[in-house]
Design an enzyme around this catalytic site. Structure first.
Site, PDB file in Angstrom:
ATOM      1  N   ASP A  13     -41.905   0.621   0.217  1.00 48.48           N
ATOM      2  CA  ASP A  13     -42.123   0.239  -1.178  1.00 48.48           C
ATOM      3  C   ASP A  13     -40.903   0.626  -2.022  1.00 48.48           C
ATOM      4  OD1 ASP A  13     -44.633  -0.506  -0.383  1.00 48.48           O
ATOM      5  OD2 ASP A  13     -45.603   1.330  -1.091  1.00 48.48           O
TER       6      ASP A  13
HETATM    7  N1  URA Z   1     -47.056   3.327   3.130  1.00 50.87           N
HETATM    8  C1  URA Z   1     -46.990   3.096   1.788  1.00 50.87           C
HETATM    9  O1  URA Z   1     -47.979   3.160   1.096  1.00 50.87           O
HETATM   10  N2  URA Z   1     -45.779   2.778   1.277  1.00 50.87           N
HETATM   11  C2  URA Z   1     -44.639   2.709   2.007  1.00 50.87           C
HETATM   12  O2  URA Z   1     -43.573   2.434   1.470  1.00 50.87           O
HETATM   13  C3  URA Z   1     -44.735   2.970   3.394  1.00 50.87           C
HETATM   14  C4  URA Z   1     -45.953   3.276   3.934  1.00 50.87           C
END
Ligand code: URA
Length: 239
Positions: free
Chosen positions: A106
């Site tokens: 993310d």
């Molecule tokens: N899980 C999440 O919620 N975000 C990420 O970036 C990676 C794994």
């Protein structure tokens, strides 16, 4: 991503002045080499990374590239974005425009992102049956307790996908921090798992993918790695 393999005779006819039917003779005359070895059949399969030469003229010399990046916050795991810098903006490599991302993070997640132009390798490590462990350090908004450990080990039902998460290992490091190891990568998985306890993730950092970890790689920096390193062997090289 589609695997780019083709038959040797088709490749030669498309990449030289010789026809499909000429290829059998070229091979009988030992004029074609694949990865430095004499070709023995028109039916041999060649991939986009097979080094192919005819009469000492190189017809194909594509190199597979494997890059690990220590992604900062605010950088998007995409190859193009109108609003934010992308992981590709942080990479300097002559083949960077061939790369794709293996397992996105993310925007506000930091840590290890892998990029490659080798679709067969990325497909393999992403298969559910490969069960490659991804480990995250997580900072939470509410205190943790031991119930999280058993709930994560038993799996959490994700109604949207109608699946139960695979057994995950949670190590509580302090009241608000933990290390979580997953063998899968569902959408926003870590945040949704802590969401089960209405516990907001304040910071998320991926520290390793399989056996591959930063080993001193600074934030925003990248380096090459050997693809077998994720399984526990191989070496990295600075870009
Ligand atoms: N899980 C999440 O919620 N975000 C990420 O970036 C990676 C794994």
């Amino acid at each position: 991503m589609k695997s780019k393999t083709s038959r040797l005779d088709r490749f030669i006819s498309q990449n030289s002045a010789f026809s499909l039917s000429d290829t059998r003779l070229l091979i009988a005359q030992k004029r074609v080499f694949l990865d430095g070895r004499v070709a023995h059949s028109i039916q041999q399969t060649v991939t986009r990374f097979t080094h192919i030469s005819l009469d000492d003229v190189c017809l194909r010399d594509n190199k597979p590239v494997y890059i690990m990046l220590n992604k900062p916050r605010g950088v998007v795991s995409a190859t193009k974005d109108a609003k934010h810098p992308t992981v590709l903006d942080l990479i300097q490599h002559p083949q960077k425009n061939e790369l794709h991302i293996v397992g996105r993070l993310d925007l506000n997640t930091t840590g290890l992102v892998l990029l490659t132009n080798d679709g067969a390798w990325s497909r393999k490590i992403s298969l559910p049956e490969t069960k490659l462990t991804k480990t995250y350090e997580v900072t939470l908004s509410k205190p943790l307790n031991n119930e999280y450990i058993s709930v994560f080990r038993n799996g959490i039902y994700f109604a949207y996908e109608k699946i139960t998460t695979q057994p995950a290992r949670l190590e509580i490091l302090s009241e608000y921090t933990a290390r979580l190891s997953l063998t899968e990568g569902k959408y926003h998985q870590v945040k949704r798992m802590f969401g089960y306890f209405q516990n907001e993730v304040l910071a998320l950092h991926r520290v390793s993918v399989g056996h591959l970890s930063f080993d001193g790689l600074e934030v925003g920096h990248s380096r090459l790695f050997h693809p077998s390193t994720v399984y526990g062997h191989g070496e990295g090289a600075q870009l």
